[in-house]
Design an enzyme around this catalytic site. Structure first.
Site, PDB file in Angstrom:
ATOM      1  N   ILE A 118     -59.433 -11.516 -16.457  1.00 60.55           N
ATOM      2  CA  ILE A 118     -60.227 -11.832 -17.620  1.00 60.55           C
ATOM      3  C   ILE A 118     -59.179 -11.790 -18.724  1.00 60.55           C
ATOM      4  CG2 ILE A 118     -61.975 -11.228 -19.241  1.00 60.55           C
ATOM      5  CD1 ILE A 118     -63.302  -9.681 -16.812  1.00 60.55           C
ATOM      6  N   ASN A 136     -60.595 -16.633 -21.304  1.00 57.63           N
ATOM      7  CA  ASN A 136     -61.353 -16.331 -22.583  1.00 57.63           C
ATOM      8  C   ASN A 136     -60.656 -16.303 -23.835  1.00 57.63           C
ATOM      9  OD1 ASN A 136     -63.824 -14.814 -24.123  1.00 57.63           O
ATOM     10  ND2 ASN A 136     -62.186 -13.521 -24.021  1.00 57.63           N
ATOM     11  N   THR A 155     -68.072 -11.449 -33.470  1.00 60.33           N
ATOM     12  CA  THR A 155     -67.104 -10.752 -33.021  1.00 60.33           C
ATOM     13  C   THR A 155     -65.940 -11.105 -34.031  1.00 60.33           C
ATOM     14  OG1 THR A 155     -66.133 -12.935 -32.245  1.00 60.33           O
ATOM     15  CG2 THR A 155     -67.448 -11.631 -30.535  1.00 60.33           C
ATOM     16  N   TYR A 200     -58.469 -26.079 -33.946  1.00 61.89           N
ATOM     17  CA  TYR A 200     -59.480 -25.480 -32.769  1.00 61.89           C
ATOM     18  C   TYR A 200     -60.379 -26.616 -32.073  1.00 61.89           C
ATOM     19  CZ  TYR A 200     -62.919 -22.121 -31.363  1.00 61.89           C
ATOM     20  OH  TYR A 200     -63.835 -21.118 -30.449  1.00 61.89           O
ATOM     21  N   LYS A 251     -60.033 -26.831 -27.909  1.00 60.59           N
ATOM     22  CA  LYS A 251     -61.209 -26.829 -27.001  1.00 60.59           C
ATOM     23  C   LYS A 251     -61.805 -28.184 -26.460  1.00 60.59           C
ATOM     24  CE  LYS A 251     -62.125 -22.217 -27.736  1.00 60.59           C
ATOM     25  NZ  LYS A 251     -61.668 -21.355 -26.497  1.00 60.59           N
TER      26      LYS A 251
HETATM   27  N1  LIG Z   1     -66.934 -15.926 -31.553  1.00 60.14           N
HETATM   28  C1  LIG Z   1     -67.603 -16.750 -31.663  1.00 60.14           C
HETATM   29  O1  LIG Z   1     -68.359 -17.152 -32.452  1.00 60.14           O
HETATM   30  C2  LIG Z   1     -67.096 -18.081 -30.578  1.00 60.14           C
HETATM   31  C3  LIG Z   1     -67.913 -19.080 -30.694  1.00 60.14           C
HETATM   32  C4  LIG Z   1     -67.564 -20.134 -29.725  1.00 60.14           C
HETATM   33  C5  LIG Z   1     -66.504 -20.211 -28.806  1.00 60.14           C
HETATM   34  N2  LIG Z   1     -65.823 -18.842 -28.792  1.00 60.14           N
HETATM   35  C6  LIG Z   1     -64.722 -18.519 -27.848  1.00 60.14           C
HETATM   36  O2  LIG Z   1     -65.076 -17.239 -27.191  1.00 60.14           O
HETATM   37  C7  LIG Z   1     -63.815 -16.638 -26.891  1.00 60.14           C
HETATM   38  C8  LIG Z   1     -63.830 -15.141 -27.131  1.00 60.14           C
HETATM   39  O3  LIG Z   1     -63.886 -15.214 -28.699  1.00 60.14           O
HETATM   40  P1  LIG Z   1     -64.157 -13.975 -29.240  1.00 60.14           P
HETATM   41  O4  LIG Z   1     -65.113 -14.351 -30.271  1.00 60.14           O
HETATM   42  O5  LIG Z   1     -64.653 -12.760 -28.322  1.00 60.14           O
HETATM   43  O6  LIG Z   1     -62.762 -13.608 -29.841  1.00 60.14           O
HETATM   44  P2  LIG Z   1     -62.256 -12.071 -30.561  1.00 60.14           P
HETATM   45  O7  LIG Z   1     -62.948 -11.054 -30.601  1.00 60.14           O
HETATM   46  O8  LIG Z   1     -61.044 -12.612 -31.658  1.00 60.14           O
HETATM   47  O9  LIG Z   1     -61.277 -11.631 -29.324  1.00 60.14           O
HETATM   48  C9  LIG Z   1     -60.210 -12.336 -29.051  1.00 60.14           C
HETATM   49  C10 LIG Z   1     -59.197 -11.928 -27.606  1.00 60.14           C
HETATM   50  O10 LIG Z   1     -58.493 -12.801 -27.351  1.00 60.14           O
HETATM   51  C11 LIG Z   1     -57.234 -11.969 -27.263  1.00 60.14           C
HETATM   52  N3  LIG Z   1     -56.052 -12.923 -27.700  1.00 60.14           N
HETATM   53  C12 LIG Z   1     -55.833 -13.269 -28.979  1.00 60.14           C
HETATM   54  N4  LIG Z   1     -54.665 -13.730 -28.995  1.00 60.14           N
HETATM   55  C13 LIG Z   1     -54.013 -13.417 -27.894  1.00 60.14           C
HETATM   56  C14 LIG Z   1     -52.572 -13.718 -27.606  1.00 60.14           C
HETATM   57  N5  LIG Z   1     -51.628 -14.167 -28.326  1.00 60.14           N
HETATM   58  N6  LIG Z   1     -52.478 -13.042 -26.355  1.00 60.14           N
HETATM   59  C15 LIG Z   1     -53.026 -12.623 -25.504  1.00 60.14           C
HETATM   60  N7  LIG Z   1     -54.583 -12.318 -25.898  1.00 60.14           N
HETATM   61  C16 LIG Z   1     -55.012 -12.725 -27.293  1.00 60.14           C
HETATM   62  C17 LIG Z   1     -57.265 -10.847 -27.997  1.00 60.14           C
HETATM   63  O11 LIG Z   1     -56.802  -9.782 -27.374  1.00 60.14           O
HETATM   64  P3  LIG Z   1     -55.310  -8.935 -28.309  1.00 60.14           P
HETATM   65  O12 LIG Z   1     -55.786  -9.241 -29.720  1.00 60.14           O
HETATM   66  O13 LIG Z   1     -55.380  -7.539 -28.006  1.00 60.14           O
HETATM   67  O14 LIG Z   1     -54.222  -9.703 -27.656  1.00 60.14           O
HETATM   68  C18 LIG Z   1     -59.087 -10.453 -28.034  1.00 60.14           C
HETATM   69  O15 LIG Z   1     -59.132  -9.949 -26.547  1.00 60.14           O
HETATM   70  C19 LIG Z   1     -62.448 -17.553 -27.352  1.00 60.14           C
HETATM   71  O16 LIG Z   1     -61.948 -18.619 -26.483  1.00 60.14           O
HETATM   72  C20 LIG Z   1     -63.414 -18.186 -28.550  1.00 60.14           C
HETATM   73  O17 LIG Z   1     -62.820 -19.659 -28.849  1.00 60.14           O
HETATM   74  C21 LIG Z   1     -66.087 -17.838 -29.785  1.00 60.14           C
END
Ligand SMILES: NC(=O)c1ccc[n+]([C@@H]2O[C@H](COP(=O)([O-])OP(=O)(O)OC[C@H]3O[C@@H](n4cnc5c(N)ncnc54)[C@H](OP(=O)(O)O)[C@@H]3O)[C@@H](O)[C@H]2O)c1
Length: 252
Positions: A6, A87, A189, A154, A158
């Site tokens: 993951i 993810n 988030t 973005y 995607k």
């Molecule tokens: N939130 C929404 O409303 C939403 C809507 C549609 C789709 N999504 C998609 O859902 C997925 C999860 O999003 P989320 O909302 O859970 O985001 P989040 O809370 O910002 O978490 C992002 C995760 O990605 C990791 N990450 C970011 N940059 C990284 C890097 N350079 N290297 C390694 N890991 C990295 C972060 O870990 P570290 O910072 O510890 O590295 C963190 O665990 C994403 O693909 C996002 O595009 C989110």
């Protein structure tokens, strides 16, 4: 033994998905820059293995090292099934074209597109060689299919992941793998915090996203993870290569 790799495990959706895999007794390999001690403790309580690969996915050298570490944890004599949840994601840069920071664009594409493709590219041949089925789930976004002011990077990343998922499914149609993209809808988030902190000049619809938070319209990542787990628990109903949208899977 089952394993789930993951990415983006430290918080948000990645953390929520990891918790649910742990409850199902699946061993976890988590990938992110920062660690999540709570997950480690939950895995210990549940008697499942938890390994963390510390890796900045935006850095090609760290990614290459990370891939080797991940496969060394995943493929063992006893490995029967491997999930890969691509993810990890970033939304920045949010800005209009002409004002984009080149380094931020490059890192964005590394995390959102290059890393997921290279993870599959690295793990799939090993799985195929040993006849180990994989469940490959690429986390996408509704932005892939929409034109949104300020979100060119973005939406493009995607959209690329959706097309990658479809192509992979086509190429692997003789294999037993489960291959899909999952669009989680808006979740409460840190990514949404990043979105809300944009200026109107950079992102015309920012107020709409601030309202979603005020009105309590953002789903919890736990609920979103639950819907995904339910979806993949019925592999016979899944059409490989398809984008599954949370909005089509839940009624409320
Ligand atoms: N939130 C929404 O409303 C939403 C809507 C549609 C789709 N999504 C998609 O859902 C997925 C999860 O999003 P989320 O909302 O859970 O985001 P989040 O809370 O910002 O978490 C992002 C995760 O990605 C990791 N990450 C970011 N940059 C990284 C890097 N350079 N290297 C390694 N890991 C990295 C972060 O870990 P570290 O910072 O510890 O590295 C963190 O665990 C994403 O693909 C996002 O595009 C989110």
């Amino acid at each position: 033994m089952q394993y789930a790799v993951i990415t983006g495990i430290s918080r948000g959706l990645g953390e929520a998905v990891a918790k649910q895999f742990i409850e199902k007794g699946v061993n976890i390999i988590g990938v992110s820059r920062s660690e999540n001690d709570q997950l480690n403790a939950s895995a210990e309580d549940a008697g499942v293995r938890y390994s963390h690969v510390s890796c900045d996915l935006s850095d090609p050298e760290q990614l290459e090292e990370g891939l080797k570490a991940i496969s060394s944890y995943v493929f063992e004599e006893t490995t029967e099934y491997v999930y890969l949840i691509n993810n990890a994601g970033v939304v920045e840069p949010i800005d209009t074209v002409g004002r984009l920071n080149p380094e931020t664009v490059t890192k964005h594409m590394q995390v959102n597109v290059t890393a997921p493709i290279l993870l599959v590219n690295h793990l799939l041949p090993i799985a195929n060689k040993h006849h180990i089925p994989m469940g490959i789930i690429n986390i996408t976004s509704g932005a892939a299919e929409k034109t949104i002011h300020g979100w060119s990077t973005y939406s493009s990343s995607k959209a690329a992941i959706n097309r990658f998922t479809e192509t992979l499914a086509l190429e692997q149609k003789e294999q037993e793998h489960l291959i899909l993209a999952y669009s989680p809808g808006v979740m409460d988030t840190e990514m949404q915090e990043d979105i809300r902190s944009s200026s109107e000049e950079a992102f015309a619809d920012v107020e709409k996203f601030r309202k979603l938070k005020e009105e309590g319209s953002l789903r919890s990542p736990e609920k979103v993870a639950e819907v995904l787990m339910d979806l993949i628990s019925k592999p016979e109903q899944i059409e490989n290569g398809k984008v599954y949208k949370l909005y089509d899977l839940v009624k409320d």
